[in-house]
Design an enzyme around this catalytic site. Structure first.
Site, PDB file in Angstrom:
ATOM      1  N   ASP A 287      91.876 -14.754  -7.610  1.00 38.80           N
ATOM      2  CA  ASP A 287      91.235 -15.102  -6.341  1.00 38.80           C
ATOM      3  C   ASP A 287      90.094 -14.121  -6.063  1.00 38.80           C
ATOM      4  O   ASP A 287      90.318 -12.985  -5.637  1.00 38.80           O
ATOM      5  CB  ASP A 287      92.320 -15.046  -5.244  1.00 38.80           C
ATOM      6  CG  ASP A 287      91.806 -15.454  -3.880  1.00 38.80           C
ATOM      7  OD1 ASP A 287      90.583 -15.389  -3.645  1.00 38.80           O
ATOM      8  OD2 ASP A 287      92.640 -15.814  -3.030  1.00 38.80           O
TER       9      ASP A 287
ATOM     10  N   GLU B 167      75.066 -15.086 -13.404  1.00 39.86           N
ATOM     11  CA  GLU B 167      73.944 -14.143 -13.296  1.00 39.86           C
ATOM     12  C   GLU B 167      73.549 -13.550 -14.649  1.00 39.86           C
ATOM     13  O   GLU B 167      74.380 -12.948 -15.339  1.00 39.86           O
ATOM     14  CB  GLU B 167      74.314 -13.018 -12.308  1.00 39.86           C
ATOM     15  CG  GLU B 167      73.148 -12.068 -12.086  1.00 39.86           C
ATOM     16  CD  GLU B 167      73.313 -11.137 -10.888  1.00 39.86           C
ATOM     17  OE1 GLU B 167      73.996 -11.517  -9.917  1.00 39.86           O
ATOM     18  OE2 GLU B 167      72.747 -10.043 -10.943  1.00 39.86           O
TER      19      GLU B 167
ATOM     20  N   HIS C 291      66.175  -8.394 -16.604  1.00 40.13           N
ATOM     21  CA  HIS C 291      66.427  -9.721 -16.051  1.00 40.13           C
ATOM     22  C   HIS C 291      65.467 -10.757 -16.610  1.00 40.13           C
ATOM     23  O   HIS C 291      65.790 -11.923 -16.706  1.00 40.13           O
ATOM     24  CB  HIS C 291      66.194  -9.701 -14.528  1.00 40.13           C
ATOM     25  CG  HIS C 291      67.445  -9.490 -13.732  1.00 40.13           C
ATOM     26  ND1 HIS C 291      68.459 -10.393 -13.722  1.00 40.13           N
ATOM     27  CD2 HIS C 291      67.821  -8.495 -12.905  1.00 40.13           C
ATOM     28  CE1 HIS C 291      69.417  -9.955 -12.930  1.00 40.13           C
ATOM     29  NE2 HIS C 291      69.058  -8.801 -12.422  1.00 40.13           N
TER      30      HIS C 291
ATOM     31  N   LYS D  95      77.632  -4.503  -4.434  1.00 43.78           N
ATOM     32  CA  LYS D  95      77.425  -5.844  -5.006  1.00 43.78           C
ATOM     33  C   LYS D  95      77.314  -5.732  -6.525  1.00 43.78           C
ATOM     34  O   LYS D  95      77.836  -6.572  -7.270  1.00 43.78           O
ATOM     35  CB  LYS D  95      76.170  -6.477  -4.390  1.00 43.78           C
ATOM     36  CG  LYS D  95      76.000  -7.968  -4.687  1.00 43.78           C
ATOM     37  CD  LYS D  95      75.240  -8.265  -5.947  1.00 43.78           C
ATOM     38  CE  LYS D  95      75.004  -9.755  -6.116  1.00 43.78           C
ATOM     39  NZ  LYS D  95      74.318 -10.082  -7.381  1.00 43.78           N
TER      40      LYS D  95
HETATM   41  C1  MEV Z   1      71.986  -7.348  -8.752  1.00 43.81           C
HETATM   42  O1  MEV Z   1      72.841  -8.461  -8.902  1.00 43.81           O
HETATM   43  C2  MEV Z   1      72.780  -6.066  -8.576  1.00 43.81           C
HETATM   44  C3  MEV Z   1      71.941  -4.835  -8.255  1.00 43.81           C
HETATM   45  O2  MEV Z   1      71.152  -5.094  -7.112  1.00 43.81           O
HETATM   46  C4  MEV Z   1      72.917  -3.710  -8.005  1.00 43.81           C
HETATM   47  C5  MEV Z   1      72.250  -2.443  -7.502  1.00 43.81           C
HETATM   48  O3  MEV Z   1      71.169  -2.491  -6.904  1.00 43.81           O
HETATM   49  O4  MEV Z   1      72.888  -1.380  -7.684  1.00 43.81           O
HETATM   50  C6  MEV Z   1      70.997  -4.524  -9.367  1.00 43.81           C
END
Ligand code: MEV
Length: 424
Positions: free
Chosen positions: A277, A83, A375, A261
């Site tokens: 792992d 990513e 990004h 995430k």
């Molecule tokens: C993207 O990989 C992760 C985000 O969505 C985390 C978040 O929204 O806090 C940017």
């Protein structure tokens, strides 16, 4: 075209023979699958020993996060991820945290839990107590399975026996509590659980079904805190924005999943780079996020007296330095060397620090300019390459995509075709 997936003796073939077999069955030209095969024969042989039915290897970018100071020591932190922006965001937030001393981390002893499920005990409450009465016998038998671990100061330390009621059934569930020292510990505790099963069944007067570790490794937590300078983050409104973002995640599971995430973007990258792992750590993280009965944010944010942002994170961290891919994969070995860690706890502490930095980086971008700006450059480059741009065409396509504000494959293809037509 449909493939025939039946390949007798597939597992006995060498990787090149397997590759040939799948090419034949796929009906695809060999060239379309050739990128699965690595040119590195040594790596292929290692991969072939690591998992089954190997045909090749998959390379993931390995970046190194800079600026981290954790418990007063600087680290260069390897991160494996596909990513864009992840390594940059972690490094940026580490430089902001550095202004106030960096990250302060601590961790529990490396304690894992193995579960033994007993079914059919007629007197489950009494069975539970009979198991406690035989605690020492159970621990001794468990420790006989791994004298080396015991010699290193680890081994089975205790038991806990729970009653789990499901519909009309009652299970007696024995938890074997094992100090796994510098291992992730799955093999050690699973071996112990399997060895204990007959004795547990006999004592409980029931039948043993499952004998497996729990990935809810909540006796093996790692925690970290950091103070992020208000001005360096972008000012008081950005700090308030991050706190609003945190409050949103704390209250709403839909947002909490995305928030967590973001944490896992950092955590999984270091876990993978060090050959640990990733799924075990992810399962532990999400079980912890729901530990209070409702899925919520793994991290917390508050403001100190001076208006700086204070972030904290705590979650299970079942990672090791001995065994598994950490010992067999040359890149993982190099990654561990680069970190210079002495033990699994130190590695766990580094990993949660990266998780916190990653989370703060995402929240800062969301609270300020939005996530897409950061990004876009890398994303645009990926899109340009996917459209077929090569050499200096790539930057030209990227510039046009960014100028026009449409970072899309179809747009990149059009731009590339135009560039080629005009000979520029
Ligand atoms: C993207 O990989 C992760 C985000 O969505 C985390 C978040 O929204 O806090 C940017």
């Amino acid at each position: 075209m449909s493939v025939n997936s039946r390949i007798p003796g597939f597992y006995k073939l060498s990787p090149p023979e397997r590759f040939k077999a799948i090419v034949e069955r796929s009906g695809l030209p060999e060239g379309e699958l050739a990128s699965m095969v690595t040119a590195d024969g040594k790596m292929l042989a290692i991969a072939d020993r690591m998992i089954e039915n190997v045909v090749g290897t998959l390379s993931i970018p390995l970046g190194v996060a800079a600026n981290f100071t954790i418990n007063g020591r600087d680290y260069l932190i390897p991160m494996a991820t596909e990513e864009p922006s992840v390594v940059a965001a972690a490094s940026n937030m580490a430089s902001v945290a550095r202004l106030h001393g960096g990250f302060w981390a601590s961790s529990d002893q490396p304690i894992m839990i193995s579960q033994i499920q007993v079914v059919g005990a007629k007197d489950p409450q009494a069975a539970r107590l009979r198991l406690y009465e035989r605690r020492q016998d159970l621990l001794d038998l468990a420790n006989e399975q791994d004298p080396l671990l015991v010699k290193l100061g680890g081994g089975a330390k205790d038991i806990e026996v729970r009653i789990v009621n499901v519909a009309d059934k009652t299970y007696v569930v024995l938890h074997l509590i094992v100090d796994v020292r510098d291992a992730m510990g799955a093999n050690a505790v699973n071996t112990m659980a399997e060895a204990l099963a007959p004795l547990v069944a006999q004592i409980a007067c029931g039948r043993v079904r499952l004998r497996i570790l729990s990935n809810k490794a909540d006796l093996r937590l790692a925690r970290v805190r950091a103070t992020y300078d208000c001005q360096a983050l972008g000012g008081p409104d950005v700090v308030d924005g991050i706190i609003d973002a945190y409050a949103f995640a704390a209250a709403d599971p839909y947002r909490a999943a995305t928030h967590n995430k973001g944490i896992m973007n950092g955590i999984t990258a270091v876990v993978l780079a060090t050959g640990n792992d990733t799924r075990a750590v992810e399962a532990g993280a999400h079980s912890h996020a729901a530990a209070g009965g409702r899925y919520t944010s793994l991290s917390h944010y508050e403001k100190d007296d001076a208006g700086n942002l204070v972030g904290t994170l705590e979650l299970p961290m079942a990672v090791g330095l001995v065994g598994g891919a950490t010992k067999t994969h040359p890149v993982a070995q190099a990654a561990v060397k680069l970190l210079g860690v002495k033990g699994a706890q130190e590695l766990a502490e580094i990993i949660v620090a990266v998780g916190l930095a990653q989370n703060t980086g995402a929240l800062r971008a969301l609270a300020a300019e939005g996530i897409q700006k950061g990004h876009m450059s890398l994303h645009a480059r990926n899109i340009a390459v996917a459209a077929g741009a090569d050499g200096d065409e790539i930057e030209k396509v990227v510039a046009r995509l960014k100028d026009e504000g449409h970072v899309r494959l179809d747009k990149a293809q059009t731009v590339l075709a135009e560039l080629r037509q005009s000979g520029r």
